[in-house]
Enzyme design. Structure first.
Site, mmCIF file in Angstrom:
data_model
loop_
_atom_site.group_PDB
_atom_site.id
_atom_site.type_symbol
_atom_site.label_atom_id
_atom_site.label_comp_id
_atom_site.label_asym_id
_atom_site.label_seq_id
_atom_site.Cartn_x
_atom_site.Cartn_y
_atom_site.Cartn_z
ATOM 1 N N HIS A 191 0.809 -1.222 0.000
ATOM 2 C CA HIS A 191 0.000 0.000 0.000
ATOM 3 C C HIS A 191 0.837 1.264 0.000
ATOM 4 O O HIS A 191 0.438 2.272 0.576
ATOM 5 C CB HIS A 191 -0.951 -0.005 1.199
ATOM 6 C CG HIS A 191 -1.947 -1.119 1.168
ATOM 7 N ND1 HIS A 191 -2.944 -1.196 0.228
ATOM 8 C CD2 HIS A 191 -2.093 -2.220 1.945
ATOM 9 C CE1 HIS A 191 -3.666 -2.288 0.436
ATOM 10 N NE2 HIS A 191 -3.164 -2.936 1.473
ATOM 11 N N CYS A 239 -5.187 -8.214 7.229
ATOM 12 C CA CYS A 239 -3.966 -7.783 6.530
ATOM 13 C C CYS A 239 -2.736 -8.380 7.219
ATOM 14 O O CYS A 239 -1.837 -8.879 6.556
ATOM 15 C CB CYS A 239 -3.847 -6.257 6.535
ATOM 16 S SG CYS A 239 -4.679 -5.458 5.153
#
Lengths: 278, 214
Positions: A191, A239
């Site tokens: 990310h 995650c």
């Protein structure tokens, strides 16, 4: 009752359409970009029948019902804007709560109210934080759906000038770039750059304001592939699982610090959840 | 119950530390302050619990992980690049029998599999490398990610030489040896893949018969 049923039906039809789309995507030799365009079109179409509404309705009922050994409802629960005030509460969380002497996100605050006001043990209040996709539904997921729905359209406004929140934000930022584990992954591995994807899944760049805003304001979300409404605590937990880290403890300081970092980066954007995702 | 008490006292401890930090004016420190990194690491160790094969030691950073975290989002000074690459290059072990190329079909299965090392994975099953999560390889697979560069025609472009294969081996074994703070896991160094599995992935990349090179 009838509109609710109709909504559930619409949602079911939409899920079937999603499944058909997936099959078509695999069978066809569509390019990745056009597949993702199609998924976006599908998502837009689905906004009218988001099954998250079922969680919101159940959460509203839970919010108003006396619960726990003390038979107390959430009417006395202060999410930061006063006892029982739900409208706009999510858009200003995480926040420092003087009664708990701690920065809290929504989930942690709900648990605090269940323990301190409704008389539950911490273990009982958190034992079913995430539903299992079938019979075992989570009260916390439903409550979160209700509370977050009451911030829809309201701009994110986390108080980053408050020293405790600012401190958690700084710690969360460090965590975001912390590489570790068997695979050397950090949040930033997936990310931290624009326009990347894993397989065909687009990855938001959470280090940029636009990416963080788009991602944070669309959680919680109804996860089509799991048949559950998932909270931001769940998002972080899963995650880290994929990051090959140990399990992130529900409501832990690290979970709140990372939430403070991402929510703070989303400041200024209108909250747009609960959304619907793949 | 006991667990809850411990967790609560940890939380209380953390809260006390945070309160102390505010008193001493540390709450205004910037995120690149090393003290923030130290506190963030301590906070993480108190906020995760071991589950299945994922023990808390996964949070103990080695020097490469520590440096790459510290310099994230900034340009690495050349001296740091050199030290990371040198240290990691020294970890690369080539197979004792000198055989670098295995079976590309097995390599393709390894490249497709994302199983392994998650607490939700069965540790008795072999781990995959999940190459397709980040790289394009065989053109038949349309579902590939873009975090890493395309590896289509890897062998064809570089030549089917021993040098290419030794490079592929070492890159899979420890990517930090060539590209400091690469996003790629160190598959050999961390024992994610076995020697035979690395051979098979090298074959996927450098066997002239592999679909990657068609």
């Amino acid at each position: 009752m009838l509109p609710m049923k109709r909504r559930a039906l619409a949602a079911t039809a939409a899920i079937a359409a999603f499944a058909a789309l997936g099959a078509a995507g695999i069978a066809g030799v569509a390019l990745a970009q056009s597949t993702s365009d199609e998924i976006q079109k599908y998502r837009d179409a689905l906004q009218d029948g988001n099954p998250a509404e079922l969680w919101e309705a159940r959460g509203e009922e839970l919010w108003k019902t006396p619960r726990g050994p003390k038979k107390v409802s959430f009417a006395s629960c202060d999410l930061g804007l006063g006892p029982g005030v739900v409208k706009g509460a999510y858009a200003q969380l995480p926040k420092y709560f003087d009664d708990a002497k701690r920065v809290m996100d929504l989930e942690t605050r709900l648990v605090w109210c269940m323990v301190e006001q409704q008389g539950m043990t911490h273990a009982d209040a958190t034992k079913n934080a995430f539903g299992n996709g079938s019979q075992r539904k989570s009260d916390i997921e439903a409550l979160v759906a209700y509370v977050t729905s009451q911030s829809r359209g309201i701009r994110m406004n986390v108080a980053l000038d408050e020293p405790h929140v600012r401190d958690m934000y700084a710690l969360g930022e460090k965590m975001f770039f912390f590489r570790g584990g068997s695979h050397d992954f950090a949040c930033a591995t997936c990310h931290g750059e624009d326009g990347k994807r894993i397989r065909l899944q687009d990855l938001p760049n959470l280090t940029k304001t636009e990416g963080a805003q788009k991602a944070y304001t669309t959680w919680p979300a109804y996860r089509v592939s799991q048949g559950e409404l998932r909270t931001f605590q769940w998002r972080l937990n899963d995650c880290f699982r994929q990051q090959r880290f140990p399990e992130l403890v529900f409501g832990s300081d690290a979970s709140i610090a990372l939430t403070a970092y991402l929510a703070g980066r989303a400041n200024g954007a209108p909250y747009d959840g609960p959304a619907i995702k793949r | 119950m006991h667990d809850t008490i411990i967790r609560r006292s940890l939380l209380a401890g953390a809260a006390a530390m945070a309160a102390a930090a505010v008193l001493y004016g540390c709450a205004t420190t910037r995120a690149d302050d090393p003290q923030v990194a130290t506190r963030a690491t301590a906070m993480m160790k108190a906020s995760f619990k071991e589950r299945g094969q994922a023990k808390l030691d996964r949070l103990n950073q080695d020097e490469t992980q520590r440096l790459c975290s510290e310099y994230a989002g900034r340009t690495l000074p050349p001296s740091v690049v050199d030290s990371i690459q040198k240290e990691n290059l020294a970890t690369v072990k080539y197979p004792a029998d000198g055989k670098l190329v295995g079976d590309w079909k097995s390599g393709e299965r390894i490249a497709q599999s994302g199983q392994g090392f998650q607490y939700s994975d069965d540790p008795s099953r072999p781990a995959g490398a999940n190459c397709y999560a980040c790289h394009q390889l065989a053109p038949q697979e349309l579902s590939y990610g873009t975090i890493g560069p395309s590896l289509y025609h890897f062998g064809k472009l570089r030549g089917y030489t021993d040098e290419t294969r030794r490079y592929a081996w070492a890159k899979i074994y420890n990517a930090e040896a060539f590209n400091a703070c690469s996003n790629m896991p160190r598959f050999g160094h961390h024992g994610i893949l076995t020697e035979q599995q690395i051979r098979d992935v090298v074959a996927l990349l450098t066997d002239p018969a592999s679909p990657v090179n068609q």
